[in-house]
Scaffold this motif. Structure first.
Motif, PDB file in Angstrom:
ATOM      1  N   ILE A  29     -11.277  -3.103 -18.200  1.00  0.00           N
ATOM      2  CA  ILE A  29     -10.821  -3.241 -16.821  1.00  0.00           C
ATOM      3  C   ILE A  29     -11.519  -2.174 -15.977  1.00  0.00           C
ATOM      4  N   THR A  30     -12.190  -2.601 -14.895  1.00  0.00           N
ATOM      5  CA  THR A  30     -12.853  -1.655 -14.014  1.00  0.00           C
ATOM      6  C   THR A  30     -11.840  -1.041 -13.050  1.00  0.00           C
ATOM      7  N   LYS A  31     -12.286  -0.037 -12.309  1.00  0.00           N
ATOM      8  CA  LYS A  31     -11.388   0.659 -11.375  1.00  0.00           C
ATOM      9  C   LYS A  31     -10.846  -0.287 -10.310  1.00  0.00           C
ATOM     10  N   ASP A  32     -11.675  -1.274  -9.895  1.00  0.00           N
ATOM     11  CA  ASP A  32     -11.228  -2.214  -8.867  1.00  0.00           C
ATOM     12  C   ASP A  32     -10.525  -3.443  -9.445  1.00  0.00           C
ATOM     13  N   GLY A  33     -10.198  -3.403 -10.771  1.00  0.00           N
ATOM     14  CA  GLY A  33      -9.451  -4.498 -11.379  1.00  0.00           C
ATOM     15  C   GLY A  33     -10.298  -5.595 -11.995  1.00  0.00           C
ATOM     16  N   GLY A  34     -11.621  -5.447 -11.970  1.00  0.00           N
ATOM     17  CA  GLY A  34     -12.498  -6.462 -12.560  1.00  0.00           C
ATOM     18  C   GLY A  34     -12.426  -6.451 -14.083  1.00  0.00           C
ATOM     19  N   LYS A  35     -12.774  -7.573 -14.700  1.00  0.00           N
ATOM     20  CA  LYS A  35     -12.745  -7.695 -16.156  1.00  0.00           C
ATOM     21  C   LYS A  35     -14.169  -7.866 -16.700  1.00  0.00           C
ATOM     22  N   ILE A  36     -14.483  -7.089 -17.748  1.00  0.00           N
ATOM     23  CA  ILE A  36     -15.804  -7.168 -18.377  1.00  0.00           C
ATOM     24  C   ILE A  36     -15.618  -7.377 -19.873  1.00  0.00           C
ATOM     25  N   PRO A  37     -16.055  -8.524 -20.407  1.00  0.00           N
ATOM     26  CA  PRO A  37     -16.001  -8.699 -21.868  1.00  0.00           C
ATOM     27  C   PRO A  37     -16.997  -7.758 -22.533  1.00  0.00           C
ATOM     28  N   VAL A  38     -16.551  -7.029 -23.547  1.00  0.00           N
ATOM     29  CA  VAL A  38     -17.411  -6.031 -24.185  1.00  0.00           C
ATOM     30  C   VAL A  38     -17.311  -6.106 -25.698  1.00  0.00           C
ATOM     31  N   GLU A  39     -18.339  -5.579 -26.344  1.00  0.00           N
ATOM     32  CA  GLU A  39     -18.329  -5.367 -27.796  1.00  0.00           C
ATOM     33  C   GLU A  39     -18.379  -3.858 -28.017  1.00  0.00           C
ATOM     34  N   ILE A  40     -17.388  -3.341 -28.738  1.00  0.00           N
ATOM     35  CA  ILE A  40     -17.283  -1.894 -28.946  1.00  0.00           C
ATOM     36  C   ILE A  40     -17.582  -1.552 -30.405  1.00  0.00           C
ATOM     37  N   SER A  41     -18.487  -0.597 -30.578  1.00  0.00           N
ATOM     38  CA  SER A  41     -18.815  -0.107 -31.923  1.00  0.00           C
ATOM     39  C   SER A  41     -18.430   1.369 -31.983  1.00  0.00           C
ATOM     40  N   ASN A  42     -17.401   1.679 -32.782  1.00  0.00           N
ATOM     41  CA  ASN A  42     -16.884   3.046 -32.900  1.00  0.00           C
ATOM     42  C   ASN A  42     -17.285   3.674 -34.226  1.00  0.00           C
ATOM     43  N   HIS A  43     -17.650   4.939 -34.183  1.00  0.00           N
ATOM     44  CA  HIS A  43     -17.944   5.698 -35.400  1.00  0.00           C
ATOM     45  C   HIS A  43     -17.187   7.019 -35.347  1.00  0.00           C
ATOM     46  N   LEU A  44     -16.551   7.362 -36.452  1.00  0.00           N
ATOM     47  CA  LEU A  44     -15.729   8.565 -36.540  1.00  0.00           C
ATOM     48  C   LEU A  44     -16.582   9.753 -36.995  1.00  0.00           C
ATOM     49  N   PHE A  45     -16.375  10.923 -36.379  1.00  0.00           N
ATOM     50  CA  PHE A  45     -17.060  12.128 -36.848  1.00  0.00           C
ATOM     51  C   PHE A  45     -16.157  13.343 -36.603  1.00  0.00           C
ATOM     52  N   GLU A  46     -16.489  14.455 -37.257  1.00  0.00           N
ATOM     53  CA  GLU A  46     -15.682  15.664 -37.146  1.00  0.00           C
ATOM     54  C   GLU A  46     -16.521  16.827 -36.661  1.00  0.00           C
ATOM     55  N   ILE A  47     -15.905  17.674 -35.842  1.00  0.00           N
ATOM     56  CA  ILE A  47     -16.519  18.941 -35.437  1.00  0.00           C
ATOM     57  C   ILE A  47     -15.459  20.021 -35.601  1.00  0.00           C
ATOM     58  N   ASN A  48     -15.770  20.988 -36.476  1.00  0.00           N
ATOM     59  CA  ASN A  48     -14.825  22.081 -36.735  1.00  0.00           C
ATOM     60  C   ASN A  48     -13.442  21.570 -37.124  1.00  0.00           C
ATOM     61  N   GLY A  49     -13.412  20.512 -37.945  1.00  0.00           N
ATOM     62  CA  GLY A  49     -12.150  19.989 -38.453  1.00  0.00           C
ATOM     63  C   GLY A  49     -11.416  19.075 -37.499  1.00  0.00           C
ATOM     64  N   LYS A  50     -11.949  18.866 -36.296  1.00  0.00           N
ATOM     65  CA  LYS A  50     -11.291  17.987 -35.328  1.00  0.00           C
ATOM     66  C   LYS A  50     -12.044  16.667 -35.253  1.00  0.00           C
ATOM     67  N   LYS A  51     -11.294  15.568 -35.204  1.00  0.00           N
ATOM     68  CA  LYS A  51     -11.912  14.246 -35.243  1.00  0.00           C
ATOM     69  C   LYS A  51     -12.211  13.720 -33.841  1.00  0.00           C
ATOM     70  N   PHE A  52     -13.360  13.048 -33.742  1.00  0.00           N
ATOM     71  CA  PHE A  52     -13.774  12.397 -32.505  1.00  0.00           C
ATOM     72  C   PHE A  52     -14.333  11.021 -32.844  1.00  0.00           C
ATOM     73  N   ALA A  53     -14.408  10.182 -31.832  1.00  0.00           N
ATOM     74  CA  ALA A  53     -15.033   8.857 -32.006  1.00  0.00           C
ATOM     75  C   ALA A  53     -16.206   8.741 -31.046  1.00  0.00           C
ATOM     76  N   HIS A  54     -17.323   8.255 -31.581  1.00  0.00           N
ATOM     77  CA  HIS A  54     -18.506   7.963 -30.766  1.00  0.00           C
ATOM     78  C   HIS A  54     -18.515   6.460 -30.529  1.00  0.00           C
ATOM     79  N   ALA A  55     -18.356   6.070 -29.262  1.00  0.00           N
ATOM     80  CA  ALA A  55     -18.218   4.642 -28.946  1.00  0.00           C
ATOM     81  C   ALA A  55     -19.406   4.145 -28.142  1.00  0.00           C
TER      82      ALA A  55
END
Length: 577
Positions: free
Chosen positions: A214-240
């Motif tokens: 959903i965009t800021k103005d309420g528009g809809k965009i079909p998307v494909e999301i590819s997420n990868h998990l990684f850690e920095i100093n023991g804290k988890k993040f996702a690269h999308a």
């Protein structure tokens, strides 16, 4: 004191760092081995010379400034700068300068410890260049790229970073996103799916899925999301990486509409039309062939028709009967699909003639009757099993030894399931041991376990699990089944396994255990469950009969004793009279 001085001298001498002392006007007075390694000068070459010989022309004033700081009582610690070796090469160093006092606390010189940080600097430069390249790629990528924090519960939290493409596409600023979570950008009707995606990301470390942003103005965009998990100093993040698939979705919709129109036309044609030449090569075949064979028409045209036959003898029989009759109606054949699966077909065939009525091949239609044949086979099997089970039921009602009943049940169980091995046993009501009289059949000769017996005091392995849990067990991969404890030395190899407990009135009375059919399925389970029910009833009836029989014998003995005692009493009374 001399020992301490000697110890300090050894430390200075053996240090890899450059340790230099100089006068207040910069004249070098001492020069250790570390200094030789870093700057390339020997002590003889530099002692008595000004320290400025090590400074590049652009930093000549730096040395005097640093000396001034020491004179003014300031500290110089870990100061990073550049010096020149005797071969003209620059070397990055980290300098710590300390004052040297005499016994009266007068400043008489300066000590300098310099550490070569050239490699460290190169690494920092390389890292900076890498970061700049990544930043360049990050911001100039065609896809939206973001970094998201992963909360303690494993679900995505706030945005850490998003590239310019994403910001522009969604209409948000960096400040906006810093207060938002991933779910805030997902269409409301898609948010319920995010939980399963988050769980998959945690389990696998990566996940790819389609959703709607959903965009800021309420528009809809079909998307494909590819997420990868990684850690920095023991804290988890996702690269999308988020790809706009609007064009793909439009193309898919257009293709789907086209396919629907095509499908409406060809779904009405259930049969496959074909033509072959006199050599048996396929010259024409309708697109409907792909629906149930997997072949596209172009994969078959010009190819010999034999490639779709599962058995060439069937082809010869077909031609022989066709030549005899001139045409065939509802002729059944077994053909094979592209994946080598068997399909049953009903064929209508006739001669293909040219304009002069000269035969140039065969044409006709074929219909997939695989499902019909499966149903016929299933019905036939069901009728046969019902007949056999009825026979078995009648035999079980006869007054036969429990051993004979067990043998009969095993015979039918192996027959119905095509099992190579098996045993049937009952629980002894007195000892609660399992007794398997059928164990002396073929399984006995092929099993070489030491001290084997038909009586089992303890219940082990998979069949033991069935008895202990009063549940069936069906597995076609016993070696991977967690309920399996393996087999003892000399035991037959178990390739497939099916066992069902015999239970009556919630009481465990026996078991039917089978092994090494090609594959067990739910139909096999149903059959064995029916047999186990019959077996349980037969065992219960047999054991009840035996209990009644023993009770009758006990009652008879009591009566006989009573009559004997009564008779003796009557005799005694008669004698007195």
């Amino acid at each position: 004191m001399d020992e301490k001085i000697q110890l300090l001298a050894n430390v200075v001498k053996s240090s890899d760092d450059a340790i230099i002392s100089k006068s207040l006007d910069g004249i070098i007075t001492t020069w250790n081995k570390g200094a030789e390694l870093i700057y390339g000068y020997s002590a003889e070459e530099v002692i008595g010379k000004n320290i400025s010989i090590l400074a590049p022309p652009s930093l000549k004033d730096e040395i005097s400034q640093l000396i001034k700081k020491i004179k003014d009582g300031e500290k110089v610690s870990h100061y990073e700068t550049v010096r020149i070796r005797n071969d003209g090469k620059h070397v990055d160093v980290s300098i710590t300068m300390s004052p040297i006092f005499d016994n009266s606390r007068n400043l008489i010189g300066i000590s300098t410890i310099a550490r070569d940080i050239t490699k460290q600097k190169k690494s920092e430069i390389a890292l900076k260049e890498s970061e700049e390249k990544y930043r360049e790629l990050f911001n100039n990528a065609n896809d939206q790229i973001s970094v998201i924090e992963i909360k303690a519960d494993g679900f995505p939290g706030n945005f850490i970073e998003m590239n310019e493409v994403g910001l522009k596409r969604l209409g948000y600023s960096h400040n906006d996103l810093s207060k938002m979570t991933v779910v805030d950008l997902i269409a409301p009707d898609k948010r319920s799916e995010m939980r399963k995606h988050a769980i998959e990301l945690q389990n696998k470390g990566h996940v790819t899925f389609e959703t709607v942003n959903i965009t800021k103005d309420g528009g809809k965009i079909p998307v494909e999301i590819s997420n990868h998990l990684f850690e920095i100093n023991g804290k988890k993040f996702a690269h999308a990486v988020v790809r706009d698939i609007s064009d793909r979705k439009k193309a898919e919709k257009a293709l789907k509409n086209s396919e629907m129109k095509y499908k409406k036309i060809f779904d009405t044609v259930q049969d496959v039309f074909f033509q072959t030449d006199t050599e048996g090569n396929i010259t024409e075949i309708s697109p409907s062939i792909e629906r149930y064979s997997g072949y596209k028409p172009e994969e078959l045209i010009s190819k010999p028709v034999e490639m779709v036959y599962s058995n060439l003898d069937d082809r010869n029989n077909f031609l022989k009967e066709f030549e005899e009759k001139g045409e065939l109606v509802d002729y059944e054949l077994k053909l094979k699909t592209k994946k080598e699966d068997l399909i049953y077909s009903s064929i209508n065939a006739q001669l293909l003639l040219d304009s002069k009525n000269k035969p140039i091949g065969i044409e006709g239609t074929l219909r997939d009757i695989t499902e019909r044949k499966k149903i016929e086979k299933a019905l036939s099997r069901e009728l046969e099993m019902n007949s056999d089970i009825n026979k078995l039921s009648r035999k079980l009602l006869e007054s036969a030894p429990i051993e004979d009943i067990s043998d009969l049940v095993l015979e039918y169980a192996q027959k119905f399931t095509h099992s190579k091995f098996g045993f049937v046993g009952y629980i002894d009501p007195k000892t609660s041991y399992l007794i398997s009289p059928t164990m002396t059949r073929n399984i006995w000769t092929e099993c070489h376990v030491k001290d084997k017996s038909v009586i089992f005091e303890k219940f082990g392995g998979m069949w033991g699990w069935v008895l202990n849990n009063k549940e069936y067990l069906l597995t076609n991969e016993p070696q991977k089944d967690t309920r399996s404890t393996g087999t003892p030395t000399g035991h037959i190899d178990i390739e497939t396994f099916l066992a069902v407990p015999a239970i009556v009135n919630n009481k465990l009375v026996g078991i039917i255990s089978l092994a090494n059919a090609d594959k067990y399925d739910k139909e096999d389970l149903k059959v064995v469950e029916r047999l186990s029910s019959l077996y349980a009833i037969a065992i219960n009836r047999k054991q009840s009969d035996e209990t009644i029989k023993k009770s009758e014998e006990k009652y008879r003995n009591i009566v006989e004793k009573f009559l004997k005692v009564s008779n003796e009493i009557l005799i005694e009374i008669s004698k007195k009279d």
